[in-house]
Design a protein around this motif. Structure first.
Motif: not given
Length: 199
Positions: A137, A167, A165, A80
């Protein structure tokens, strides 16, 4: 206005961000009135920070070694990645104690008016970091202003095709704020980012 060294000090202090002419003058006269030991500590701290501190070769955060303490920490998730504009943003996120991944500091935001384009930021370094497939991510944590939004949109267009991913940090009403004082954009974002409450 003042003679030699005093005016030189005021001029140099006035070049610091957020320090106007009056503040520069106040700081200069505070330094003049301060104990020489205190002034020496300030000079030593400035000299030391310029001599020792550099930017992490991996993420761009401030560091005293090649890698910052976050990049060296084996407990942090390499899967991440939180993308921020400046090292100060890393500190802000770390204070929450909510994020356990790693960071990538862009070194600013896209701002055509100030002459800052994508090539002036650490976007190529970001793409290189993502190429090996370790990161799954990416959290875009740029500032919720025009430049930050432009940067996040630009990055999203680059990153979405990679199958990651992606965001964006939510934005909206501050805790302890009143609705009547919220501007339309902030209130609109609060509605967009609303969460369902379950029993």
């Amino acid at each position: 206005m003042y003679e030699g060294a005093v005016q030189d000090l005021i001029d140099e202090l006035g070049r610091l961000p957020g320090v106007g002419p009056k503040s520069a003058q106040r700081i200069a006269f505070h330094i003049l009135a301060a104990d020489p030991t205190d002034v020496r500590r300030l000079v030593d701290a400035l000299t030391e920070v310029k001599a020792k501190v550099r930017f992490c070769v991996q993420c761009g955060n401030v560091a005293e070694e090649d890698l910052c303490r976050i990049c060296r920490d084996p407990r942090r998730s390499p899967a991440v990645l939180c993308v921020v504009e400046e090292p100060k943003d890393v500190v802000a996120i770390e204070r929450t104690r909510e994020f356990r991944g790693r960071y990538h500091v862009l070194g600013g935001a896209i701002n055509p008016i100030a002459g800052v384009g994508p090539d002036d930021l650490r976007i190529k370094d970001l793409m290189t970091r993502l190429a090996d497939g370790t990161v799954t991510e990416v959290i875009l944590a740029t500032d919720p202003n025009v430049e930050g939004e432009a940067t996040a949109t630009y990055l999203a267009r680059l990153l979405v095709p990679m199958g990651l991913t992606i965001s964006r940090l939510a934005s909206g009403l501050p805790v302890g704020g009143d609705l009547e004082y919220a501007d339309e954009v902030t209130l609109g974002r609060a509605f967009e980012g609303r969460r369902r409450i379950s029993a």
